[in-house]
Design a protein around this motif. Sequence first.
Motif, mmCIF file in Angstrom:
data_model
loop_
_atom_site.group_PDB
_atom_site.id
_atom_site.type_symbol
_atom_site.label_atom_id
_atom_site.label_comp_id
_atom_site.label_asym_id
_atom_site.label_seq_id
_atom_site.Cartn_x
_atom_site.Cartn_y
_atom_site.Cartn_z
ATOM 1 N N UNK A 309 47.676 25.662 -26.558
ATOM 2 C CA UNK A 309 48.274 26.122 -27.603
ATOM 3 C C UNK A 309 47.357 25.767 -28.903
ATOM 4 N N UNK A 310 47.132 24.391 -28.934
ATOM 5 C CA UNK A 310 46.109 24.094 -30.041
ATOM 6 C C UNK A 310 45.677 22.609 -29.795
ATOM 7 N N UNK A 311 44.297 22.301 -30.333
ATOM 8 C CA UNK A 311 43.775 21.114 -30.104
ATOM 9 C C UNK A 311 43.091 20.494 -31.202
ATOM 10 N N UNK A 312 43.472 19.087 -31.485
ATOM 11 C CA UNK A 312 43.009 18.661 -32.815
ATOM 12 C C UNK A 312 41.379 18.183 -32.529
ATOM 13 N N UNK A 313 40.700 18.591 -33.490
ATOM 14 C CA UNK A 313 39.344 18.366 -33.042
ATOM 15 C C UNK A 313 38.866 17.010 -33.510
ATOM 16 N N UNK A 314 39.780 16.409 -34.342
ATOM 17 C CA UNK A 314 39.440 14.896 -34.630
ATOM 18 C C UNK A 314 39.927 13.847 -33.679
ATOM 19 N N UNK A 315 41.073 13.801 -33.365
ATOM 20 C CA UNK A 315 41.595 12.708 -32.620
ATOM 21 C C UNK A 315 42.016 13.386 -31.156
ATOM 22 N N UNK A 316 41.928 14.769 -30.869
ATOM 23 C CA UNK A 316 41.847 15.046 -29.554
ATOM 24 C C UNK A 316 43.137 15.450 -29.035
ATOM 25 N N UNK A 317 44.124 15.368 -29.915
ATOM 26 C CA UNK A 317 45.501 15.603 -29.375
ATOM 27 C C UNK A 317 45.661 17.133 -29.383
ATOM 28 N N UNK A 318 46.470 17.553 -28.042
ATOM 29 C CA UNK A 318 46.593 19.014 -28.055
ATOM 30 C C UNK A 318 48.005 19.240 -27.479
ATOM 31 N N UNK A 319 48.660 20.457 -27.662
ATOM 32 C CA UNK A 319 49.874 20.920 -27.528
ATOM 33 C C UNK A 319 49.733 21.968 -26.526
ATOM 34 N N UNK A 320 50.892 22.588 -25.639
ATOM 35 C CA UNK A 320 50.743 23.509 -24.974
ATOM 36 C C UNK A 320 51.923 23.496 -23.879
ATOM 37 N N UNK A 321 51.754 23.954 -22.451
ATOM 38 C CA UNK A 321 52.586 24.137 -21.685
ATOM 39 C C UNK A 321 52.023 23.604 -20.324
ATOM 40 N N UNK A 322 52.740 22.955 -19.299
ATOM 41 C CA UNK A 322 52.220 22.671 -18.304
ATOM 42 C C UNK A 322 53.386 22.720 -16.940
ATOM 43 N N UNK A 328 61.855 22.880 -9.454
ATOM 44 C CA UNK A 328 62.501 22.847 -11.012
ATOM 45 C C UNK A 328 62.040 21.718 -11.718
ATOM 46 N N UNK A 329 61.837 20.758 -10.987
ATOM 47 C CA UNK A 329 61.147 19.486 -12.077
ATOM 48 C C UNK A 329 59.945 19.962 -12.371
ATOM 49 N N UNK A 330 59.264 20.608 -11.854
ATOM 50 C CA UNK A 330 57.725 20.721 -12.217
ATOM 51 C C UNK A 330 57.389 22.361 -13.001
ATOM 52 N N UNK A 331 58.316 23.085 -13.135
ATOM 53 C CA UNK A 331 58.297 24.192 -13.844
ATOM 54 C C UNK A 331 58.013 24.076 -15.156
ATOM 55 N N UNK A 332 56.834 25.180 -15.565
ATOM 56 C CA UNK A 332 56.283 25.066 -16.871
ATOM 57 C C UNK A 332 57.201 24.796 -17.909
ATOM 58 N N UNK A 333 56.715 23.672 -18.575
ATOM 59 C CA UNK A 333 57.640 23.323 -19.921
ATOM 60 C C UNK A 333 56.559 22.740 -20.908
ATOM 61 N N UNK A 334 57.000 22.729 -22.111
ATOM 62 C CA UNK A 334 56.294 22.000 -23.361
ATOM 63 C C UNK A 334 55.542 20.977 -22.935
ATOM 64 N N UNK A 335 54.384 20.806 -23.503
ATOM 65 C CA UNK A 335 53.549 19.357 -23.018
ATOM 66 C C UNK A 335 52.687 19.209 -24.240
ATOM 67 N N UNK A 336 52.341 17.771 -24.398
ATOM 68 C CA UNK A 336 51.704 17.392 -25.311
ATOM 69 C C UNK A 336 50.555 16.370 -24.639
ATOM 70 N N UNK A 337 49.536 16.102 -25.131
ATOM 71 C CA UNK A 337 48.426 15.413 -24.421
ATOM 72 C C UNK A 337 47.517 14.957 -25.503
#
Length: 382
Positions: A309-322, A328-337
Motif C-alpha cells: 500500500x505504501x513505502x517510505x522512501x527514507x527509512x524503507x518502512x512499508x505497509x500492506x497485506x501478506x 486460516x493462520x496464513x490468510x491475507x492480513x494487514x502487514x508492516x515491514x
Amino acid sequence: MVRPAAWGIAVTLMAGLAPGLAPVPTARAAELPIDRIRAEVSRLVPPLWTVEEMTADPIPVPAPDGKAAAKTVESRTAVRIAVKLRLAKPTYAVDSRDGAVTFIRPVAEAGLEKTLTATALATLGPNGWSARIELRNPEVLEGIGQPLEELPGRPVLAGSAEANRLRDQIARDAEARGAEEDARRRREEDLLARQAAATKAEEERAAAERRQEDARAARIAELRARIQGADRPARIAAYEAALGGNDPSLRQIALEAALQSRDPVLGNLALKDWIARRKAVPVQLYATKEDPHSETVLNNLGPLTLEIDSVNPVNGALAGRLGAPGYSIAKPSAAVGALAQTTLTVNAYGCALSLRLTEQQTLDGLFRCQTLPALIARVTVD
C-alpha cells in the motif's frame, strides 16, 4: 526505274540450219531473223513500258576496234533498232514518309512516249544466227518514278486535301505524343524526386537513430562505470540521476547495476525504488528438506502474495497485506515491514517473511507461520 543488269545481251537465233555443218554460209540481210531480234529487244524493256512500234535498219558491221568492217565479211551483219515506247501507267516519286503514310508527287503521266535505240550485231555460225544486242540510250528509262502499286506504305498525293488532313492529324498526334511524353517525364521526375526525398529522409532518420543509439550507449557505459566505481557518493549520484531521468530502459539498467553492485546502500536505494513501483509482489515458496510436512503445507497453502500500500522512501518502512488462502493462520492480513539495507522483513498476523538480496538478483529467505513448518521463500527482482 531500275536499269537492267546488262544492256548488252548475246542470243542465238536459229535460222533452220542443221547443226554440225562445217562450212559457214554467207550472211544475207534478208535471212536475218528480225522478228527474233525484236522479241529480244522487247524483253529488255521494263514492264512499265508498252512497245508501240519497232524499226530495224541494217548498218555497216563495225570492226573490233570500232572502225567499219570490210565488205567482204559476209558472215556478220549489224542492225540499228529504234523502239517507240509508251508509258503504261502514271508514275510517282516518294516525297516523304511518316509512319505508314507515304506522301508522293507525280513524275510522269500515262502515255508518255520515249524512243529507245539499240544495236544488234549478228553472226552466222554452224548453229544459226547469234546476236549481241546493246542499248544505245538506256538513260531514257531512268528517273521515271514508280507505279502506285510499287510504292511503300499508304500512298497519298502530296498537296492534296487528304494529304493536308493527314499532315494536320500527324502533327496533332505528334503534339499529343510529345505532351504525353512530357507528362510521363514529369511523372518520372516527380517520382524520382519523391524517392530521393524519401531516401534522404530515411538516411537522416537512420543517422539520427544511430546518433541516439551511440549517445545512449555512451550514457549506459558511463552509468555502468560510475555505478561500479570506487566512489560511493558518485555511485549514488549516478543511480539517482538515472532514476530521475525519462528513459525507462536507462532506469532499468541503473536498477540492475545497483542490485549487482554489492553495495548495501546502493542496493537499498534500488530495492526501495523497485518495491515502491509495485502494487503486489508474488512470493515463490518451496518445501524444506528438514521438515517432511513442509511439502504438504506447500501444496495446501496456495499462492503467497505481498500487497504493497505504501513505502517510505527514507527509512524503507512499508505497509500492506501478506498471506495465502490455504490456511486460516496464513490468510491475507494487514502487514508492516521494513527494508534494512538489502534485507526485507514483513510481519503479518501469525506469519512473518524475511528476505535478503542475493547476487542472482533475487530476495531469498523464509516464510514462517506460528503453527506451520517454515517454507523457503523467493522473490525475483526484475
